[in-house]
Write an enzyme that holds these catalytic residues in place. Structure first.
Site, PDB file in Angstrom:
ATOM      1  N   LEU A  16      67.928  19.745  43.283  1.00  0.00           N
ATOM      2  CA  LEU A  16      68.015  20.085  42.056  1.00  0.00           C
ATOM      3  C   LEU A  16      67.718  21.519  41.410  1.00  0.00           C
ATOM      4  O   LEU A  16      68.168  22.251  40.672  1.00  0.00           O
ATOM      5  CB  LEU A  16      67.625  18.749  40.722  1.00  0.00           C
ATOM      6  CG  LEU A  16      68.130  18.536  39.508  1.00  0.00           C
ATOM      7  CD1 LEU A  16      69.539  18.730  40.366  1.00  0.00           C
ATOM      8  CD2 LEU A  16      67.689  17.006  38.931  1.00  0.00           C
ATOM      9  N   ILE A  36      56.267  24.509  44.501  1.00  0.00           N
ATOM     10  CA  ILE A  36      54.058  24.000  45.176  1.00  0.00           C
ATOM     11  C   ILE A  36      54.503  24.722  47.196  1.00  0.00           C
ATOM     12  O   ILE A  36      53.751  25.476  47.848  1.00  0.00           O
ATOM     13  CB  ILE A  36      54.273  22.818  45.883  1.00  0.00           C
ATOM     14  CG1 ILE A  36      52.100  22.310  46.486  1.00  0.00           C
ATOM     15  CG2 ILE A  36      54.715  21.890  46.791  1.00  0.00           C
ATOM     16  CD1 ILE A  36      51.924  20.796  46.413  1.00  0.00           C
ATOM     17  N   ASP A  49      50.488  23.988  43.204  1.00  0.00           N
ATOM     18  CA  ASP A  49      50.536  22.807  43.092  1.00  0.00           C
ATOM     19  C   ASP A  49      49.955  22.153  41.459  1.00  0.00           C
ATOM     20  O   ASP A  49      49.519  23.061  41.225  1.00  0.00           O
ATOM     21  CB  ASP A  49      49.059  22.197  44.088  1.00  0.00           C
ATOM     22  CG  ASP A  49      49.662  20.497  44.213  1.00  0.00           C
ATOM     23  OD1 ASP A  49      49.484  20.145  43.139  1.00  0.00           O
ATOM     24  OD2 ASP A  49      48.449  20.797  45.449  1.00  0.00           O
ATOM     25  N   ASN A 110      67.211   7.602  36.765  1.00  0.00           N
ATOM     26  CA  ASN A 110      67.493   5.768  36.129  1.00  0.00           C
ATOM     27  C   ASN A 110      66.104   4.701  37.126  1.00  0.00           C
ATOM     28  O   ASN A 110      66.344   3.761  36.355  1.00  0.00           O
ATOM     29  CB  ASN A 110      68.868   5.984  36.980  1.00  0.00           C
ATOM     30  CG  ASN A 110      69.029   5.988  38.480  1.00  0.00           C
ATOM     31  OD1 ASN A 110      68.540   5.044  39.382  1.00  0.00           O
ATOM     32  ND2 ASN A 110      69.181   7.512  39.011  1.00  0.00           N
ATOM     33  N   HIS A 111      65.462   5.149  38.410  1.00  0.00           N
ATOM     34  CA  HIS A 111      64.652   4.402  38.742  1.00  0.00           C
ATOM     35  C   HIS A 111      63.904   3.755  37.531  1.00  0.00           C
ATOM     36  O   HIS A 111      62.836   2.995  38.605  1.00  0.00           O
ATOM     37  CB  HIS A 111      64.416   5.114  39.840  1.00  0.00           C
ATOM     38  CG  HIS A 111      65.585   4.925  41.206  1.00  0.00           C
ATOM     39  ND1 HIS A 111      65.763   3.858  41.155  1.00  0.00           N
ATOM     40  CD2 HIS A 111      65.557   6.485  41.707  1.00  0.00           C
ATOM     41  CE1 HIS A 111      66.751   4.828  42.615  1.00  0.00           C
ATOM     42  NE2 HIS A 111      67.099   5.529  42.351  1.00  0.00           N
ATOM     43  N   TYR A 138      57.532   5.297  42.460  1.00  0.00           N
ATOM     44  CA  TYR A 138      57.911   6.026  42.013  1.00  0.00           C
ATOM     45  C   TYR A 138      58.809   6.315  40.688  1.00  0.00           C
ATOM     46  O   TYR A 138      58.733   6.257  39.856  1.00  0.00           O
ATOM     47  CB  TYR A 138      59.360   6.486  42.853  1.00  0.00           C
ATOM     48  CG  TYR A 138      60.105   7.867  42.597  1.00  0.00           C
ATOM     49  CD1 TYR A 138      59.673   8.896  41.804  1.00  0.00           C
ATOM     50  CD2 TYR A 138      61.890   7.835  42.040  1.00  0.00           C
ATOM     51  CE1 TYR A 138      60.903   9.965  41.958  1.00  0.00           C
ATOM     52  CE2 TYR A 138      62.248   8.592  41.374  1.00  0.00           C
ATOM     53  CZ  TYR A 138      62.348   9.329  41.679  1.00  0.00           C
ATOM     54  OH  TYR A 138      63.602  10.698  40.904  1.00  0.00           O
ATOM     55  N   ARG A 176      77.759   2.772  45.049  1.00  0.00           N
ATOM     56  CA  ARG A 176      77.074   3.429  43.742  1.00  0.00           C
ATOM     57  C   ARG A 176      76.820   4.181  42.749  1.00  0.00           C
ATOM     58  O   ARG A 176      77.083   4.187  41.619  1.00  0.00           O
ATOM     59  CB  ARG A 176      75.828   2.483  44.237  1.00  0.00           C
ATOM     60  CG  ARG A 176      74.412   3.459  42.358  1.00  0.00           C
ATOM     61  CD  ARG A 176      72.668   2.182  43.827  1.00  0.00           C
ATOM     62  NE  ARG A 176      71.541   3.275  42.427  1.00  0.00           N
ATOM     63  CZ  ARG A 176      71.116   4.487  42.353  1.00  0.00           C
ATOM     64  NH1 ARG A 176      72.004   4.971  43.866  1.00  0.00           N
ATOM     65  NH2 ARG A 176      70.683   4.956  41.648  1.00  0.00           N
TER      66      ARG A 176
HETATM   67  P1  NAI Z   1      63.975  17.703  45.502  1.00  0.00           P
HETATM   68  O1  NAI Z   1      62.497  16.663  46.434  1.00  0.00           O
HETATM   69  O2  NAI Z   1      65.069  18.040  46.172  1.00  0.00           O
HETATM   70  O3  NAI Z   1      62.394  18.736  44.668  1.00  0.00           O
HETATM   71  C1  NAI Z   1      61.060  18.711  44.117  1.00  0.00           C
HETATM   72  C2  NAI Z   1      60.377  19.835  43.958  1.00  0.00           C
HETATM   73  O4  NAI Z   1      59.450  19.807  43.806  1.00  0.00           O
HETATM   74  C3  NAI Z   1      60.235  20.333  46.108  1.00  0.00           C
HETATM   75  O5  NAI Z   1      60.859  21.849  45.890  1.00  0.00           O
HETATM   76  C4  NAI Z   1      59.255  20.579  45.827  1.00  0.00           C
HETATM   77  O6  NAI Z   1      58.188  21.053  46.857  1.00  0.00           O
HETATM   78  C5  NAI Z   1      58.158  20.076  44.877  1.00  0.00           C
HETATM   79  N1  NAI Z   1      56.551  19.570  44.440  1.00  0.00           N
HETATM   80  C6  NAI Z   1      56.547  18.499  45.202  1.00  0.00           C
HETATM   81  N2  NAI Z   1      55.421  17.715  44.219  1.00  0.00           N
HETATM   82  C7  NAI Z   1      54.813  19.219  44.086  1.00  0.00           C
HETATM   83  C8  NAI Z   1      53.304  19.227  43.278  1.00  0.00           C
HETATM   84  N3  NAI Z   1      52.193  18.560  43.236  1.00  0.00           N
HETATM   85  N4  NAI Z   1      53.431  20.708  42.598  1.00  0.00           N
HETATM   86  C9  NAI Z   1      54.319  21.727  42.388  1.00  0.00           C
HETATM   87  N5  NAI Z   1      55.883  21.315  43.194  1.00  0.00           N
HETATM   88  C10 NAI Z   1      55.712  20.445  43.948  1.00  0.00           C
HETATM   89  O7  NAI Z   1      63.517  16.935  44.676  1.00  0.00           O
HETATM   90  P2  NAI Z   1      64.929  17.123  43.918  1.00  0.00           P
HETATM   91  O8  NAI Z   1      66.137  16.192  43.603  1.00  0.00           O
HETATM   92  O9  NAI Z   1      65.088  18.592  43.065  1.00  0.00           O
HETATM   93  O10 NAI Z   1      64.474  16.378  41.996  1.00  0.00           O
HETATM   94  C11 NAI Z   1      63.672  17.155  41.067  1.00  0.00           C
HETATM   95  C12 NAI Z   1      63.292  16.208  39.990  1.00  0.00           C
HETATM   96  O11 NAI Z   1      64.665  14.679  39.640  1.00  0.00           O
HETATM   97  C13 NAI Z   1      62.233  15.047  40.967  1.00  0.00           C
HETATM   98  O12 NAI Z   1      61.781  15.577  39.459  1.00  0.00           O
HETATM   99  C14 NAI Z   1      63.132  14.221  40.827  1.00  0.00           C
HETATM  100  O13 NAI Z   1      61.869  12.840  40.970  1.00  0.00           O
HETATM  101  C15 NAI Z   1      64.278  13.788  39.267  1.00  0.00           C
HETATM  102  N6  NAI Z   1      65.429  13.293  39.772  1.00  0.00           N
HETATM  103  C16 NAI Z   1      66.092  13.773  40.561  1.00  0.00           C
HETATM  104  C17 NAI Z   1      67.492  13.102  41.118  1.00  0.00           C
HETATM  105  C18 NAI Z   1      68.630  14.069  42.057  1.00  0.00           C
HETATM  106  O14 NAI Z   1      69.798  12.945  41.879  1.00  0.00           O
HETATM  107  N7  NAI Z   1      68.342  14.861  42.083  1.00  0.00           N
HETATM  108  C19 NAI Z   1      67.972  11.721  40.259  1.00  0.00           C
HETATM  109  C20 NAI Z   1      66.486  11.533  39.365  1.00  0.00           C
HETATM  110  C21 NAI Z   1      65.508  12.493  39.187  1.00  0.00           C
HETATM  111  C1  15L Z   2      66.160   9.744  42.034  1.00  0.00           C
HETATM  112  O1  15L Z   2      65.754   9.418  40.917  1.00  0.00           O
HETATM  113  C2  15L Z   2      65.850  10.491  43.429  1.00  0.00           C
HETATM  114  O2  15L Z   2      65.488  11.604  43.105  1.00  0.00           O
HETATM  115  C3  15L Z   2      67.597  11.253  44.396  1.00  0.00           C
HETATM  116  O3  15L Z   2      66.353  11.835  45.217  1.00  0.00           O
HETATM  117  C4  15L Z   2      67.995   9.950  44.167  1.00  0.00           C
HETATM  118  O4  15L Z   2      67.736   8.909  45.142  1.00  0.00           O
HETATM  119  C5  15L Z   2      69.080   9.143  43.005  1.00  0.00           C
HETATM  120  O5  15L Z   2      67.642   8.893  41.848  1.00  0.00           O
HETATM  121  C6  15L Z   2      69.390   8.035  43.171  1.00  0.00           C
HETATM  122  O6  15L Z   2      69.461   7.132  42.525  1.00  0.00           O
HETATM  123  O7  15L Z   2      70.545   7.850  43.351  1.00  0.00           O
END
Ligand code: NAI
Ligand code: 15L
Length: 269
Positions: A16, A36, A49, A110-111, A138, A176
């Site tokens: 994202l 990180i 971090d 959504n979780h 999570y 879904r």
């Molecule tokens: P992702 O896993 O691709 O990216 C998360 C990033 O956070 C990674 O680049 C990782 O290196 C960094 N990270 C992890 N631990 C860290 C730490 N301790 N310090 C600094 N950086 C750290 O996840 P994505 O899909 O990009 O999601 C981004 C955010 O949006 C997350 O918080 C996720 O929970 C939330 N989210 C994403 C959804 C989606 O559909 N992509 C759905 C719901 C929530």
């Molecule tokens: C999330 O919270 C996750 O970060 C993402 O990877 C997807 O799995 C998304 O929810 C989902 O519900 O599809």
């Protein structure tokens, strides 16, 4: 509050984060990137971090707002979620408070409400004030983040929009996701609205496109000025042909959180 221009984007190396790095500059933001993991080709990106409070304090200094995407984004052992998502988000809020940053947009999920039964037929859309029912450690960490945001608003006047993101990927990959998908351009529109709307206090919104099969109420997001432009329906025929319709009685199909409710979560979500 004046429209924010300099925004710290945490999690900038992630899926994202990479999408938003490309889409948000069109809304006139100067992004400061943090992750990180190093970000290839960007020597100015901060590699840190969320556990490093000194680095966070320097990273937030002088920004108008923070888009907080960093953390573990799927289910993981509790100890890891505790460190990255719970303590890490607390560390970021403390840094923001200490440096006087006025607004955080928090990537909730959504979780946080994943064990809410999905609507069927004529059931009403799921309201934003539905009781929280995390489906994983999570999801529990996202529930914590929303409460932390409320505390920092009530106690310190630090504003947050908590966005319970559905599935923000270039395309939905499950049946879904037809209900919870947020197109990346709609994601950028929603984050822009969350960064710029006035007097948000702590506002919680669902994050999705205007999907034909939508499960939740987008009115708090629309109240920020968000106008979704996309609909997952264009992907429905292909996904349903491949995977079939959602079946009542299948645990992975009965709840908002999809297969995150099973232990361990199974693909496709
Ligand atoms: P992702 O896993 O691709 O990216 C998360 C990033 O956070 C990674 O680049 C990782 O290196 C960094 N990270 C992890 N631990 C860290 C730490 N301790 N310090 C600094 N950086 C750290 O996840 P994505 O899909 O990009 O999601 C981004 C955010 O949006 C997350 O918080 C996720 O929970 C939330 N989210 C994403 C959804 C989606 O559909 N992509 C759905 C719901 C929530
Ligand atoms: C999330 O919270 C996750 O970060 C993402 O990877 C997807 O799995 C998304 O929810 C989902 O519900 O599809």
């Amino acid at each position: 509050m004046p429209a924010p221009r300099t925004v710290l984007l945490t999690g900038a190396a992630g899926g994202l984060g990479t999408l938003m790095r490309n889409l948000l500059p069109a809304f006139d933001y100067e992004l400061r990137l943090l992750d990180i993991r190093p970000i290839e080709g960007d020597p100015d990106a901060i590699t840190a971090d969320l556990a490093d409070r000194k680095a966070l304090r320097e990273a937030v200094r002088g920004v108008d707002a923070i888009l907080h995407l960093a953390g573990i984004s799927l289910e993981a052992p509790f100890e890891k979620i505790l460190k990255a998502n719970i303590e890490g988000t607390y560390n970021l809020y403390e840094a923001a408070r200490e440096e006087g940053v006025g607004r955080i947009v928090f990537a909730s999920s959504n979780h946080a409400v994943g064990f809410t039964p999905r609507p069927r037929g004529d059931d009403p859309l799921i309201p934003i004030d539905t009781p929280r029912r995390p489906d994983t450690f999570y999801g529990l960490s996202k529930s914590f983040g929303e409460d932390l945001a409320q505390l920092y608003w009530d106690k310190y006047g630090l504003e947050t929009v908590s966005v319970r993101i559905g599935s923000c990927f270039p395309e939905p990959t499950s049946v879904r996701m037809l209900s919870v998908w947020m197109s990346p351009p709609d994601g950028a529109r929603l984050f822009h609205a969350a960064l710029t709307a006035e007097n948000v206090g702590h506002t919680v919104v669902y994050g999705s496109s205007a999907n034909t099969r939508l499960w939740w109420d987008l009115s708090t997001a629309r109240a920020l000025g968000y106008e979704p432009q996309d609909d997952s329906e264009q992907f429905a025929e292909k996904l349903i042909a491949e995977q079939g319709e959602l079946e009542p009685g299948n645990i992975a199909h009965d709840y908002l959180g999809g297969a995150f409710v099973s232990d361990p979560p199974i693909w496709p979500y």
